[in-house]
Scaffold this motif. Structure first.
Motif, PDB file in Angstrom:
ATOM      1  N   THR A  16       1.636   3.446   2.822  1.00 40.10           N
ATOM      2  CA  THR A  16       0.525   2.914   3.605  1.00 40.10           C
ATOM      3  C   THR A  16       0.829   1.517   4.119  1.00 40.10           C
ATOM      4  O   THR A  16       0.346   1.129   5.180  1.00 40.10           O
ATOM      5  CB  THR A  16      -0.777   2.905   2.779  1.00 40.10           C
ATOM      6  OG1 THR A  16      -0.539   2.223   1.531  1.00 40.10           O
ATOM      7  CG2 THR A  16      -1.245   4.308   2.471  1.00 40.10           C
ATOM      8  N   TRP A  19       2.567   2.000   7.295  1.00 41.15           N
ATOM      9  CA  TRP A  19       1.644   2.329   8.392  1.00 41.15           C
ATOM     10  C   TRP A  19       1.003   1.060   8.940  1.00 41.15           C
ATOM     11  O   TRP A  19       0.945   0.840  10.144  1.00 41.15           O
ATOM     12  CB  TRP A  19       0.539   3.244   7.894  1.00 41.15           C
ATOM     13  CG  TRP A  19       0.981   4.606   7.514  1.00 41.15           C
ATOM     14  CD1 TRP A  19       2.122   5.253   7.903  1.00 41.15           C
ATOM     15  CD2 TRP A  19       0.295   5.497   6.650  1.00 41.15           C
ATOM     16  NE1 TRP A  19       2.183   6.480   7.327  1.00 41.15           N
ATOM     17  CE2 TRP A  19       1.078   6.660   6.559  1.00 41.15           C
ATOM     18  CE3 TRP A  19      -0.895   5.437   5.947  1.00 41.15           C
ATOM     19  CZ2 TRP A  19       0.698   7.761   5.789  1.00 41.15           C
ATOM     20  CZ3 TRP A  19      -1.276   6.520   5.191  1.00 41.15           C
ATOM     21  CH2 TRP A  19      -0.484   7.670   5.116  1.00 41.15           C
ATOM     22  N   TYR A 303      -3.341   8.236   0.402  1.00 40.51           N
ATOM     23  CA  TYR A 303      -2.799   8.570   1.716  1.00 40.51           C
ATOM     24  C   TYR A 303      -3.891   8.675   2.776  1.00 40.51           C
ATOM     25  O   TYR A 303      -3.597   8.876   3.948  1.00 40.51           O
ATOM     26  CB  TYR A 303      -2.011   9.883   1.634  1.00 40.51           C
ATOM     27  CG  TYR A 303      -0.860   9.798   0.668  1.00 40.51           C
ATOM     28  CD1 TYR A 303       0.343   9.226   1.051  1.00 40.51           C
ATOM     29  CD2 TYR A 303      -0.999  10.242  -0.640  1.00 40.51           C
ATOM     30  CE1 TYR A 303       1.397   9.121   0.156  1.00 40.51           C
ATOM     31  CE2 TYR A 303       0.050  10.142  -1.534  1.00 40.51           C
ATOM     32  CZ  TYR A 303       1.245   9.586  -1.137  1.00 40.51           C
ATOM     33  OH  TYR A 303       2.279   9.466  -2.029  1.00 40.51           O
ATOM     34  N   GLN A 333      -3.962   5.195   8.810  1.00 40.43           N
ATOM     35  CA  GLN A 333      -3.249   6.368   9.317  1.00 40.43           C
ATOM     36  C   GLN A 333      -3.623   6.629  10.775  1.00 40.43           C
ATOM     37  O   GLN A 333      -2.780   7.022  11.587  1.00 40.43           O
ATOM     38  CB  GLN A 333      -3.554   7.600   8.465  1.00 40.43           C
ATOM     39  CG  GLN A 333      -2.669   8.791   8.825  1.00 40.43           C
ATOM     40  CD  GLN A 333      -2.875   9.956   7.882  1.00 40.43           C
ATOM     41  OE1 GLN A 333      -3.576   9.867   6.881  1.00 40.43           O
ATOM     42  NE2 GLN A 333      -2.261  11.073   8.198  1.00 40.43           N
TER      43      GLN A 333
END
Length: 361
Positions: A16, A19, A303, A333
């Motif tokens: 993460t 991301w 996630y 995300q």
């Protein structure tokens, strides 16, 4: 044969973090369903507050009377859009997506369609999010059906798994498309180089499975765009035999929830064992850091949620029981889906299919 090379252990926090620190510095606007999920709106707002920043503007979509008291003084990177209606878990998805025009899901997706938001995140009714996305955001050209692609916690690193519930029944040609889209997701969103694809079946042999699975295997073998490993069985998922696992939405949803439930049961049994005596408690203290990393690796909330691949914009479906951490990671995300090359890659790969067949499968 195994999937792409992975480090001995990949923490979800590292995933993460990758991301959120994507090299593209553009400002991304993500619309978030403030009414979606078991813990809305309080946990949704907390998650939003964690990630709203100069590079990430959030539009909270929900009932002003419920959401406004949860927000601090006006935030420079958070906007509230009023949506008085809610699509509940008991609502029929297609009808609700069409009829509940003032719901937080429909209003949020309209913001994406109108260009006011780049992505959408919801922990609400999954079927309604899928139906409303198809109705308002539309599919990429050449996509027969979108698929829910989730990042499944595995050791030593997560895998892409689809379809996780959007399509209960799938034709072989659609499973081929899922493989192409899942491979693009693993490469562009998860950062895996040359990801391999496996088809979930009841045996490794090409002749094993339903007629549709057998035909899908043949299509995958014959398609040069797919780095196809072959059939994989249920036991191969957590062993990470491949980077991407493809199946229909019915089988995928059952498998996903079975694995999540099993992981929770194992962690609970492990904690009970550690607490059973003084000696095991001492051993637990010595292993505490590693056990916490294991717990995080198997926690789907780390996630964020699943991406509805095949759409014209990133749509992230978070877990219904998501708390602030899950919502925050789902928004991250969504941003990653915008700044990555996921949509262009899928569009380019499917354009080749259209040029050969002359029609959408």
């Amino acid at each position: 044969m195994t999937g792409s090379a992975a480090p001995p252990y990949t923490s979800p926090h590292e995933v993460t973090a990758a991301w959120s620190s994507a090299s593209d510095d553009r400002v991304v606007t993500v619309a978030v369903d403030a009414a979606g999920g078991d813990n809305a709106p309080a946990e949704v707002v907390l998650g939003v507050l964690r990630v709203a920043s100069e590079r990430l503007h959030v539009i909270l979509v929900g009932d002003e009377e419920q959401v406004t008291p949860l927000l601090p003084a006006p935030h420079p990177h958070i906007t509230l859009v009023h949506a008085p209606d809610v699509i509940g878990y008991d609502d029929e998805p297609a009808h609700a997506a069409r009829d509940k025009t003032d719901s937080s899901i429909v209003v949020g997706l309209r913001l994406v369609r109108e260009g006011r938001a780049d992505a959408f995140v919801s922990a609400g009714n999954t079927g309604a999010v899928v139906a409303a996305s198809v109705l308002h955001v539309r599919r990429l050209k050449g996509v027969s059906r979108p698929a829910i692609c989730t990042i499944m916690p595995c050791m030593p690193a997560p895998i892409a798994f689809l379809d996780a519930g959007a399509n209960a029944e799938c034709r072989p040609e659609q499973l081929l498309q899922f493989a192409i889209m899942g491979q693009a997701f693993a490469q562009e969103v998860m950062g895996l180089h040359h990801p391999t694809v496996g088809l979930l079946s009841i045996g490794e042999e090409p002749s094993k499975g339903t007629p549709d699975v057998i035909e899908a295997h043949r299509l995958l073998v014959d398609d040069p765009r797919v780095r196809f490993h072959g059939n994989v069985e249920g036991r191969d998922i957590m062993n990470r035999a491949v980077d991407v696992v493809v199946t229909d939405g019915f089988t995928g949803n059952v498998a996903l929830k079975t694995i999540e439930g099993t992981a929770r049961a194992i962690l609970h049994a492990l904690r009970s064992t550690i607490d059973s005596s003084v000696s095991t408690k001492l051993a637990g203290l010595l292993l505490r850091a590693d056990l916490l990393r294991l717990k995080a690796a198997l926690d789907p909330e780390e996630y964020g949620g699943a991406l509805l691949v095949g759409m014209n914009a990133p749509i992230v479906i978070a877990h219904g029981n998501s708390r602030a951490t899950g919502i925050a990671n789902a928004i991250r995300q969504g941003r990653r889906g915008v700044v990555s090359d996921l949509q262009p890659t899928i569009a380019r790969e499917l354009a080749q299919q259209l040029s050969r067949s002359g029609s959408i499968v």
